[in-house]
Design an enzyme around this catalytic site. Sequence first.
Site, PDB file in Angstrom:
ATOM      1  N   GLU A  77       0.174  -0.926   5.793  1.00 21.08           N
ATOM      2  CA  GLU A  77       1.259  -0.363   6.582  1.00 21.08           C
ATOM      3  C   GLU A  77       1.091   1.142   6.775  1.00 21.08           C
ATOM      4  O   GLU A  77       1.352   1.666   7.855  1.00 21.08           O
ATOM      5  CB  GLU A  77       2.607  -0.654   5.911  1.00 21.08           C
ATOM      6  CG  GLU A  77       3.819  -0.500   6.834  1.00 21.08           C
ATOM      7  CD  GLU A  77       4.338   0.926   6.951  1.00 21.08           C
ATOM      8  OE1 GLU A  77       5.069   1.212   7.909  1.00 21.08           O
ATOM      9  OE2 GLU A  77       4.016   1.776   6.065  1.00 21.08           O
ATOM     10  N   ASP A 113       0.858  -1.195   0.000  1.00 20.36           N
ATOM     11  CA  ASP A 113       0.000   0.000   0.000  1.00 20.36           C
ATOM     12  C   ASP A 113       0.885   1.232   0.000  1.00 20.36           C
ATOM     13  O   ASP A 113       2.098   1.148   0.252  1.00 20.36           O
ATOM     14  CB  ASP A 113      -0.936   0.002   1.213  1.00 20.36           C
ATOM     15  CG  ASP A 113      -0.193   0.064   2.536  1.00 20.36           C
ATOM     16  OD1 ASP A 113       0.854  -0.618   2.667  1.00 20.36           O
ATOM     17  OD2 ASP A 113      -0.631   0.796   3.443  1.00 20.36           O
TER      18      ASP A 113
HETATM   19 ZN   LIG Z   1       7.063   2.045   4.078  1.00 28.07          ZN
HETATM   20 ZN   LIG Z   2       5.513   4.817   4.307  1.00 26.97          ZN
END
Ligand SMILES: [Zn+2]
Ligand SMILES: [Zn+2]
Lengths: 478, 478
Positions: A167, A100
Amino acid sequence: MPAPPKFLDYVDANADKFIKRLAEAVAIPSVSGDASYRKHVHEMASYLESQLKTLGAEVRSVPLGKQVLDGQEIDLPPVLLAQLGNDPKKKTILCYGHFDVQPALIGDGWDTEPFKLVIDDKTGRLIGRGSSDDKGPVLGWLNILDAHKDLGLPLPVNLKFCFEGMEESGSEGLDELIHAEVGKGKFFEGVDAVCISDNYWLNTRTPCLTYGLRGISYYKVTISGPARDLHSGVFGRTVHEPMTDLIAIMSKLVTPCGKILVPGVEDLVAPLTSEEKARYDKLDYGIADVEHSAGAQIALSDDKAAVLMGRMRYPSLSLHGIEGAFSAAGAKTVIPAKVSGKFSIRLVPDQTPANVDPLVIAYIQSEFAKLNSKNKLSIENIHGGKPWLADPNHWNYVAAIKATEAVYKQTPDLTREGGSIPVTLTFAESLGVNVLLLPMGRGDDGAHSTNEKLDRSNFIEGTKLLGTYLYEVADIKA
Amino acid sequence: MPAPPKFLDYVDANADKFIKRLAEAVAIPSVSGDASYRKHVHEMASYLESQLKTLGAEVRSVPLGKQVLDGQEIDLPPVLLAQLGNDPKKKTILCYGHFDVQPALIGDGWDTEPFKLVIDDKTGRLIGRGSSDDKGPVLGWLNILDAHKDLGLPLPVNLKFCFEGMEESGSEGLDELIHAEVGKGKFFEGVDAVCISDNYWLNTRTPCLTYGLRGISYYKVTISGPARDLHSGVFGRTVHEPMTDLIAIMSKLVTPCGKILVPGVEDLVAPLTSEEKARYDKLDYGIADVEHSAGAQIALSDDKAAVLMGRMRYPSLSLHGIEGAFSAAGAKTVIPAKVSGKFSIRLVPDQTPANVDPLVIAYIQSEFAKLNSKNKLSIENIHGGKPWLADPNHWNYVAAIKATEAVYKQTPDLTREGGSIPVTLTFAESLGVNVLLLPMGRGDDGAHSTNEKLDRSNFIEGTKLLGTYLYEVADIKA
Ligand SMILES: [Zn+2]
Ligand SMILES: [Zn+2]
Ligand SMILES: [Zn+2]
Ligand SMILES: [Zn+2]
């Protein structure tokens, strides 16, 4: 055992193919923080899954359930758990990365379309959202599989991959998955060490390995008094004003030079060893770099090691702002009824939220008591995470040092970083193995910023680096 | 000469007619602060102009030119300058009021439609935006004209009216107009005293006259350092953080008990006389009232006079907020690059912006210097206004006291107020005459708030009060 020359040659010869795959990945706007982009995060997971399968990996796409975002209940992106090789005579390396990205709009100030990889031949830059954070490094691993498959080379180690799609949005669901996959017969069984490529060189010149990250404790201190906002003409100097109390408390937390004033908090810091001190003196990163990066000559000290240690091995306390006070432009004569000061402490060993929080809370309570205010105080710890520190003398680091020397002809700097990557600590604690942060990109890549880029040379040499690291891991008797 | 009984009887007998006119006025949503409502402010000016003309006044509607609001260039509402009578043997009283109102939407939390006057027979409340601030008092003057016209009574004084439509939006253009209309042959020539009915009783029980208002100096202190917002993980404890410096400075301005710490500022306060002290001891307003109004038991002192003097005759310093810092909900780990603290000092005689500003600026500069910060400081005075204090022994006040005693059978409290009404000072200084603040409404009317109301009894008795005041003015030899 250094990497075989034909692997290195293959990487050079197939650079354009690798860059084309990076362009495909960047073209999928897998922004995890915006519900309307969520379908693209899933699309990116499918893309990676199919690439991994094509390259010979067994892949499991593990659903993580649902979340509520922007008022909608939507599916979390899956985590991809993949593996290649199961030879008990080989070491097993777990590689983590995320597919992501941060949001990006041309209107934010990008010079080019953020989700179209631009190859700037003049500067050698590959420009696009996710090029460096973290699609480039993730594809670095795929490039290695590609090379070994095409060349018919056996991989020097068993590989496991854990690629997530959340993340940039708090890694929701990841910790639970990791904990569920630890143990006999579970995915993470047999992992000997972890390699995470999701950070950057300190500068643009010298590769580095990162063996420590600071933790954090984030606090919200709320002072409330009146039942509603008051007019300062009517109430000024008649009542205890929450802002006056809050500012008094916030002023007692840290000096303008960065020393934390909460008694006992600095005492928890592990002593500096001469071995570690020598690393800071030697780092290819100085006050000029810090000030260039901050955009102003505002370093806290003239001593290079002191400045670097302030970031890497000492705790910091930053005052972020105040919720509930007047924050717009203009001149409003309000006495805010309820104000919440936000600050956080970046933690270093041997500090933890568990040993720091009580000190902070007791101190603020005692400072508030001194004010003799009739307002009310409450303190909340919004979130916390422990610092992480690995042994940089472990074979995992030794292999990475040798690989860096082989690819870049430079000994990498051994650094600690000031921020947090919570998954690092999760892997270290739940797998009980050494974790290495092995960056691909440079300090000026602009992850999370406009015009994010990965230098072509970092993508290509970085692919060689990750591959060579695997060979060096295999070579070490441990 | 008390007011003639037939005037008082007329007011009682025609209460419904007066309330109907108030309902007509409230129905015109003359919000001055919103460009899309501006046409209604003009409509309200026309309504008043025609009412005044019907009641026998000569009216001039004076255009004030244009302003830019919400990105549009629009016409400022006119000021209405009206007069009745020109008898050199009579005193001339100037009455000021405003016909614009604060914004109000049912969605703000009103129980009824804000621009429809609701007559609540159970509580005796007339509920609607502008009922108390300031359409009720403005119509009070019209009610008096109405009565005298119908009854064929001569007015006891010459009357001049100055009604503006921008009071809630900074009275744009008014000061210039007043200055232009002062002098021989100009509108304000011959005014003997001014009466402003645009404030409130302190409480719900006892009428008051207000003879003082605090001034204000509003400051914006900006600290800037980095070229852009920084991440506290990367930069915490490496650079001077603007928030740390700003909070340190803001903490040095005022104690939690309200004492201003800027050296010299408190020294400028005129000494308390025993005559004035006696007024505070006697006021029908106490700590319980202050705390009821604030909604919490947070008064700075247990001493009633100390609390009231804190509002009325001592300066106050309030910290309003910070522009540029993190102010939203949640936990952002930002080091803001540039932060501006907003605070203001309410000024009392003999303080003025001219003598206070240099003390504030010098003090902040010296406190900033002590921080040894490499960040940059700038201080801006956003706006300022002098305090106003009238002689409450002047015949203008004597007449108002007598009128209050006649109508309410109570001696009014003599109060000073903590806020500012800049036009008061403009009239006092440019006309050189005594100015009286003679409120119609009560302390709980909720001007600027939801469910604004004027008690029916305050509208009707208030009309008698304003009329009786004119008779008492005429009666005094001065
Ligand atoms: Zn990263
Ligand atoms: Zn990042
Ligand atoms: Zn008003
Ligand atoms: Zn108002």
